[in-house]
Motif scaffolding. Structure first.
Motif, PDB file in Angstrom:
ATOM      1  N   LYS A 159      48.043  37.627  27.309  1.00 18.29           N
ATOM      2  CA  LYS A 159      48.847  36.526  27.824  1.00 18.29           C
ATOM      3  C   LYS A 159      48.805  36.591  29.343  1.00 18.29           C
ATOM      4  CE  LYS A 159      52.160  36.098  24.008  1.00 18.29           C
ATOM      5  NZ  LYS A 159      53.602  36.156  23.633  1.00 18.29           N
ATOM      6  N   GLY A 160      48.684  35.433  29.978  1.00 17.99           N
ATOM      7  CA  GLY A 160      48.635  35.453  31.431  1.00 17.99           C
ATOM      8  C   GLY A 160      48.788  34.082  32.039  1.00 17.99           C
ATOM      9  N   LYS A 161      48.756  34.068  33.364  1.00 15.10           N
ATOM     10  CA  LYS A 161      48.851  32.833  34.126  1.00 15.10           C
ATOM     11  C   LYS A 161      47.786  32.874  35.211  1.00 15.10           C
ATOM     12  CE  LYS A 161      53.873  32.432  33.463  1.00 15.10           C
ATOM     13  NZ  LYS A 161      55.201  32.359  34.155  1.00 15.10           N
ATOM     14  N   GLY A 162      47.400  31.699  35.683  1.00 17.67           N
ATOM     15  CA  GLY A 162      46.394  31.644  36.728  1.00 17.67           C
ATOM     16  C   GLY A 162      46.484  30.360  37.508  1.00 17.67           C
ATOM     17  N   LEU A 163      45.720  30.307  38.581  1.00 16.46           N
ATOM     18  CA  LEU A 163      45.657  29.108  39.408  1.00 16.46           C
ATOM     19  C   LEU A 163      44.272  29.037  40.033  1.00 16.46           C
ATOM     20  CD1 LEU A 163      48.243  27.545  41.753  1.00 16.46           C
ATOM     21  CD2 LEU A 163      45.990  28.093  42.688  1.00 16.46           C
ATOM     22  N   LEU A 164      43.627  27.888  39.916  1.00 14.21           N
ATOM     23  CA  LEU A 164      42.360  27.612  40.578  1.00 14.21           C
ATOM     24  C   LEU A 164      42.607  26.504  41.585  1.00 14.21           C
ATOM     25  CD1 LEU A 164      39.875  27.652  37.556  1.00 14.21           C
ATOM     26  CD2 LEU A 164      40.384  29.491  39.160  1.00 14.21           C
ATOM     27  N   ALA A 165      42.397  26.815  42.840  1.00 16.90           N
ATOM     28  CA  ALA A 165      42.685  25.852  43.897  1.00 16.90           C
ATOM     29  C   ALA A 165      41.411  25.128  44.293  1.00 16.90           C
ATOM     30  CB  ALA A 165      43.287  26.549  45.111  1.00 16.90           C
ATOM     31  N   ALA A 166      41.448  23.807  44.258  1.00 14.41           N
ATOM     32  CA  ALA A 166      40.293  23.020  44.671  1.00 14.41           C
ATOM     33  C   ALA A 166      40.034  23.166  46.155  1.00 14.41           C
ATOM     34  CB  ALA A 166      40.509  21.549  44.304  1.00 14.41           C
ATOM     35  N   ALA A 167      41.073  23.521  46.931  1.00 13.06           N
ATOM     36  CA  ALA A 167      40.934  23.603  48.381  1.00 13.06           C
ATOM     37  C   ALA A 167      40.197  24.862  48.826  1.00 13.06           C
ATOM     38  CB  ALA A 167      42.310  23.554  49.034  1.00 13.06           C
ATOM     39  N   VAL A 174      45.122  35.255  39.495  1.00 15.90           N
ATOM     40  CA  VAL A 174      45.249  35.538  38.069  1.00 15.90           C
ATOM     41  C   VAL A 174      46.370  36.546  37.898  1.00 15.90           C
ATOM     42  CG1 VAL A 174      44.164  36.555  36.033  1.00 15.90           C
ATOM     43  CG2 VAL A 174      42.823  35.078  37.538  1.00 15.90           C
ATOM     44  N   ASN A 175      47.285  36.264  36.980  1.00 12.83           N
ATOM     45  CA  ASN A 175      48.381  37.180  36.684  1.00 12.83           C
ATOM     46  C   ASN A 175      48.355  37.495  35.191  1.00 12.83           C
ATOM     47  OD1 ASN A 175      50.664  38.711  36.647  1.00 12.83           O
ATOM     48  ND2 ASN A 175      52.093  37.039  37.066  1.00 12.83           N
ATOM     49  N   LEU A 176      47.813  38.658  34.855  1.00  7.55           N
ATOM     50  CA  LEU A 176      47.713  39.090  33.460  1.00  7.55           C
ATOM     51  C   LEU A 176      49.003  39.819  33.113  1.00  7.55           C
ATOM     52  CD1 LEU A 176      45.668  39.112  31.106  1.00  7.55           C
ATOM     53  CD2 LEU A 176      44.927  41.344  31.905  1.00  7.55           C
ATOM     54  N   THR A 177      49.914  39.112  32.473  1.00  2.98           N
ATOM     55  CA  THR A 177      51.239  39.676  32.226  1.00  2.98           C
ATOM     56  C   THR A 177      51.274  40.612  31.032  1.00  2.98           C
ATOM     57  OG1 THR A 177      51.818  37.706  30.923  1.00  2.98           O
ATOM     58  CG2 THR A 177      52.385  37.696  33.266  1.00  2.98           C
ATOM     59  N   ASP A 178      50.360  40.448  30.076  1.00  2.00           N
ATOM     60  CA  ASP A 178      50.414  41.278  28.868  1.00  2.00           C
ATOM     61  C   ASP A 178      49.036  41.307  28.225  1.00  2.00           C
ATOM     62  OD1 ASP A 178      51.084  42.748  26.678  1.00  2.00           O
ATOM     63  OD2 ASP A 178      52.153  41.155  25.644  1.00  2.00           O
ATOM     64  N   PHE A 179      48.359  42.456  28.305  1.00  2.99           N
ATOM     65  CA  PHE A 179      47.098  42.666  27.596  1.00  2.99           C
ATOM     66  C   PHE A 179      47.227  43.925  26.769  1.00  2.99           C
ATOM     67  CE2 PHE A 179      43.067  44.871  27.143  1.00  2.99           C
ATOM     68  CZ  PHE A 179      42.264  43.880  26.583  1.00  2.99           C
ATOM     69  N   SER A 180      46.816  43.856  25.512  1.00  2.00           N
ATOM     70  CA  SER A 180      46.877  45.039  24.653  1.00  2.00           C
ATOM     71  C   SER A 180      45.677  45.058  23.718  1.00  2.00           C
ATOM     72  CB  SER A 180      48.178  45.064  23.828  1.00  2.00           C
ATOM     73  OG  SER A 180      48.218  43.985  22.912  1.00  2.00           O
ATOM     74  N   ALA A 181      45.215  46.253  23.416  1.00  4.59           N
ATOM     75  CA  ALA A 181      44.126  46.469  22.468  1.00  4.59           C
ATOM     76  C   ALA A 181      44.401  47.769  21.736  1.00  4.59           C
ATOM     77  CB  ALA A 181      42.778  46.523  23.184  1.00  4.59           C
ATOM     78  N   LEU A 192      47.946  43.161  35.156  1.00  4.33           N
ATOM     79  CA  LEU A 192      47.075  43.046  36.318  1.00  4.33           C
ATOM     80  C   LEU A 192      47.378  41.766  37.079  1.00  4.33           C
ATOM     81  CD1 LEU A 192      43.323  43.816  36.570  1.00  4.33           C
ATOM     82  CD2 LEU A 192      44.094  41.525  37.197  1.00  4.33           C
ATOM     83  N   GLN A 193      47.378  41.869  38.387  1.00  4.03           N
ATOM     84  CA  GLN A 193      47.544  40.702  39.247  1.00  4.03           C
ATOM     85  C   GLN A 193      46.422  40.697  40.275  1.00  4.03           C
ATOM     86  OE1 GLN A 193      51.228  40.435  41.435  1.00  4.03           O
ATOM     87  NE2 GLN A 193      51.044  38.223  41.666  1.00  4.03           N
ATOM     88  N   LEU A 194      45.722  39.574  40.367  1.00  2.00           N
ATOM     89  CA  LEU A 194      44.616  39.412  41.308  1.00  2.00           C
ATOM     90  C   LEU A 194      44.861  38.166  42.140  1.00  2.00           C
ATOM     91  CD1 LEU A 194      40.823  39.798  40.619  1.00  2.00           C
ATOM     92  CD2 LEU A 194      41.668  37.784  41.821  1.00  2.00           C
ATOM     93  N   THR A 195      44.807  38.295  43.438  1.00  2.00           N
ATOM     94  CA  THR A 195      44.965  37.156  44.333  1.00  2.00           C
ATOM     95  C   THR A 195      43.773  37.094  45.281  1.00  2.00           C
ATOM     96  OG1 THR A 195      46.234  38.467  45.935  1.00  2.00           O
ATOM     97  CG2 THR A 195      47.486  37.290  44.251  1.00  2.00           C
ATOM     98  N   ASN A 196      43.479  35.877  45.762  1.00  2.00           N
ATOM     99  CA  ASN A 196      42.417  35.649  46.741  1.00  2.00           C
ATOM    100  C   ASN A 196      41.050  36.037  46.168  1.00  2.00           C
ATOM    101  OD1 ASN A 196      40.718  35.425  48.930  1.00  2.00           O
ATOM    102  ND2 ASN A 196      42.099  36.426  50.368  1.00  2.00           N
ATOM    103  N   PHE A 197      40.352  35.050  45.589  1.00  2.00           N
ATOM    104  CA  PHE A 197      39.061  35.324  44.977  1.00  2.00           C
ATOM    105  C   PHE A 197      37.971  35.644  46.000  1.00  2.00           C
ATOM    106  CE2 PHE A 197      40.474  32.403  41.308  1.00  2.00           C
ATOM    107  CZ  PHE A 197      41.140  33.471  40.710  1.00  2.00           C
ATOM    108  N   LEU A 198      38.173  35.329  47.280  1.00  2.00           N
ATOM    109  CA  LEU A 198      37.187  35.665  48.305  1.00  2.00           C
ATOM    110  C   LEU A 198      37.326  37.109  48.764  1.00  2.00           C
ATOM    111  CD1 LEU A 198      37.083  32.455  50.552  1.00  2.00           C
ATOM    112  CD2 LEU A 198      35.470  33.172  48.782  1.00  2.00           C
ATOM    113  N   ARG A 199      38.570  37.573  48.963  1.00  2.00           N
ATOM    114  CA  ARG A 199      38.852  38.965  49.316  1.00  2.00           C
ATOM    115  C   ARG A 199      39.861  39.488  48.290  1.00  2.00           C
ATOM    116  NH1 ARG A 199      41.531  39.899  53.739  1.00  2.00           N
ATOM    117  NH2 ARG A 199      40.540  41.905  54.160  1.00  2.00           N
ATOM    118  N   PRO A 200      39.375  39.829  47.068  1.00  2.00           N
ATOM    119  CA  PRO A 200      40.276  40.112  45.944  1.00  2.00           C
ATOM    120  C   PRO A 200      41.255  41.248  46.239  1.00  2.00           C
ATOM    121  CG  PRO A 200      38.006  39.890  45.204  1.00  2.00           C
ATOM    122  CD  PRO A 200      37.962  39.944  46.694  1.00  2.00           C
TER     123      PRO A 200
END
Length: 298
Positions: A159-167, A174-181, A192-200
């Motif tokens: 389960k997670g949330k994300g945002l792709l900015a056209a600008a 990307v905000n991965l709030t719950d991953f399980s295996a 996991l939380q990842l921000t800024n796809f150019l400088r992750p």
């Protein structure tokens, strides 16, 4: 198949492999339902209210001669000279209210190595997707693998949330709030939380519970006997692909008897450079209890 200004209904879709159905079915879907606002196309806006796909199957295969079954389905690429290139069109607005894929199976068979893998009974959904707006993602599936007499089956949930900015990619996240295996008794959980796809910039917390030789016996039967109740990994770092550097603000590892911390930076260009500091604490008596053969010997 039926279509109207409100949407499209399609039942029993089948796409053959290259050469026709005598070679097999590449893609099939029991039911597809699409609801869209077609009038918005007049304003350059693709607005899909909902897309639902039920009972779909994608069959991927590599033949003994190395050819893949999807090769003949893809159009041959054509090179275009700069003078023939069309001017770039303006941005096309796109929004999707709800995408739901139920009972979807992706199967892969390798006739060269006799490997088989699949993601079965998959549920995948995306909610309220549009560029520049936060959207939600849900994924549930059972991953299976079989090769060389070994097999594994792993239920996966995300389960997670994300945002792709056209600008710009720097505004995406990307905000991965719950991953399980889970495999046998071993459970993996990840946030996991990842921000800024150019400088992750990444912040991640990983937990591994009930890891033991018994739970991995089907994959690695020769492992020495051991049992680790819990492993915790936390990290926070930022990468700069343009400068080929990684700045690690925090990395920590903990398990019974072991605690380690590290921070620093690294360059991975032509001449790798590493600089950092850390600490490592180990309790040999507590660690030895995780490995019965070591405890008896030492």
């Amino acid at each position: 198949m039926s279509a109207s200004f409100m949407g499209i209904k399609l039942d029993g879709l089948e796409i053959a492999e290259a050469g026709g159905f005598q070679n097999g079915t590449f893609l099939s879907a029991g039911r597809i339902r699409l609801r869209a606002d077609l009038l918005h196309l007049l304003h350059g806006h693709i607005r899909i209210r909902s897309l639902t796909v039920n009972d779909a199957r994608l069959q991927l295969e590599r033949a003994p001669d190395g050819r893949f079954n999807w090769e003949g389905l893809l159009p041959a690429s054509q090179q275009v000279s700069p003078s023939e290139e069309e001017p770039a069109a303006g941005p096309l607005e796109f929004s999707l209210g709800q995408l739901t894929v139920r009972h979807f199976t992706v199967a892969y068979t390798d006739r060269q190595t006799q490997l088989q893998a699949s993601a079965a009974d998959t549920l995948f959904s995306i909610r309220r997707f549009a560029f520049g707006q936060e959207f939600g993602v849900t994924f549930n599936s059972t991953l299976s693998y079989e090769a060389d007499g070994k097999s594994a089956s792993v239920p996966v949930s995300l389960k997670g949330k994300g945002l792709l900015a056209a600008a710009g990619l720097e505004k995406g996240y990307v905000n991965l709030t719950d991953f399980s295996a889970q495999y046998q008794e071993t459970l993996l959980k990840l946030r996991l939380q990842l921000t800024n796809f150019l400088r992750p910039a990444v912040t991640a917390d990983l937990q591994l519970k009930n890891l033991s030789a018994q739970s991995l016996a089907q994959l690695w039967p020769t492992l020495p006997d051991f049992a680790v109740s819990a492993i915790q990994v936390n990290t926070q770092f930022q990468a700069d692909p343009a400068a080929q550097t990684v700045q690690v603000d925090q990395f920590s590892f903990a398990m019974p008897g072991v605690n380690a911390r590290f921070s620093g930076q690294a360059g991975y260009g032509e001449k790798p450079v590493y600089q950092g500091q850390g600490s490592f604490d180990i309790n040999l008596a507590e660690t030895a209890r995780l490995f019965p053969s070591w405890e008896e010997q030492y």
